[in-house]
Structures are given as structure tokens and as C-alpha cells.
Design an enzyme around this catalytic site. Sequence first.
Site, short mmCIF file in Angstrom:
data_model
loop_
_atom_site.label_atom_id
_atom_site.label_comp_id
_atom_site.label_asym_id
_atom_site.label_seq_id
_atom_site.Cartn_x
_atom_site.Cartn_y
_atom_site.Cartn_z
N GLU A 86 0.68 3.90 1.91
CA GLU A 86 1.09 4.34 3.25
C GLU A 86 2.36 3.62 3.67
O GLU A 86 3.31 4.22 4.20
CB GLU A 86 -0.01 4.03 4.28
CG GLU A 86 -1.33 4.72 4.04
CD GLU A 86 -2.28 3.93 3.18
OE1 GLU A 86 -1.84 3.30 2.19
OE2 GLU A 86 -3.48 3.94 3.48
N CYS A 132 -6.05 0.55 5.17
CA CYS A 132 -6.41 -0.85 5.41
C CYS A 132 -5.87 -1.31 6.76
O CYS A 132 -5.06 -0.62 7.40
CB CYS A 132 -5.89 -1.74 4.28
SG CYS A 132 -4.14 -2.12 4.40
N CYS A 169 -2.04 -1.60 7.05
CA CYS A 169 -1.38 -0.29 7.19
C CYS A 169 -1.61 0.28 8.59
O CYS A 169 -0.71 0.90 9.16
CB CYS A 169 -1.88 0.68 6.13
SG CYS A 169 -1.19 0.31 4.50
N CYS A 191 0.82 -1.21 0.00
CA CYS A 191 0.00 0.00 0.00
C CYS A 191 0.86 1.26 0.00
O CYS A 191 2.03 1.25 0.41
CB CYS A 191 -0.90 0.03 1.23
SG CYS A 191 -2.19 -1.22 1.22
#
Length: 130
Positions: free
Chosen positions: A53, A86, A89, A51
Site C-alpha cells: 500500500e 497494517c 499503512c 508494504c
Amino acid sequence: MNELYNEAKNVLKNSFAKYSNFKVAAALKLKNGKVITGVNVENASYGLANCAERSALFTAYGMGYRKEDIKEIMITTEQDAHISPCGACRQVMSELMPGDAKVHMANNKGDIKTVLNSDLLPFAFTEGDL
Ligand code: THU
């Protein structure tokens, strides 16, 4: 805040989202003013996607920055809805960013919702649990 949104928006084009076509970008602001960006990077083995992040955070740590150096993070997509980090993360953010770091979630119009990192994952698993 708008500056951080623009930093994230500017790297959305670098997202490698060839399977989901869901582009995500993050811009991490450090206390020294530096901004570090990241995007989601996918893989034919779908579960290996990273991801935005985590891409930004892992880059910052690779550069030698640590939790106490981080001020806030901006996350954005091309979507009308606001992005929400998510679970994976949230777990990583709970360990790698301060609890009082702000997490800004922006939609494609630049509307921003802000929460505290510590509000994203109550009862997080931490090093204290090991
Ligand atoms: N994704 C992120 O990069 N950040 C989030 O907070 C949610 C999901 C990515 C993972 C995958 O590449 C795509 O968005 C669709 O789930």
C-alpha cells in the site's frame, strides 16, 4: 473493480517477499483513471520492509499526485483470507488518501471486501495534532 483487481494481481509476482514469503500487491486508482501499482519490498533488516500500500502511495506522490487525486485502492495477496492493511499503512493512508476513498481487500479468489479509508483508523493522529 475487476479491472483494478487484475492490475494488482498482475504485479503480485514482483513482490520482493524473500523473508516472509507473503506477497502483497496494491493498485491505486486515480480520479483521472490512471492506475499506479505497488508491492511489498522486504529487507534482511526485517523492520525496513515497505508494504504494498505504501509502495503504491509513495510512487503516486513521487509522480506529483496528491490526496485529492486518489479514488480507491485495491490490495491483494495469494492467501485464502482477505488482506487487511497494517497499522503503519492505515496511518499513512489516513493522511495520503481521502477519507471517503474506498479500500478494497481481495483474497486469492478475487472475492472483495470494501471499506472506507476513514473507517480503518478512528482517532488517527493527523497534522492537526501537531
Ligand atoms: N504487508 C503488506 O505489504 N501490506 C499489508 O497490508 C500487510 C503486510 C507485507 C509486509 C511484509 O512484507 C509482509 O506483508 C508480511 O508481513
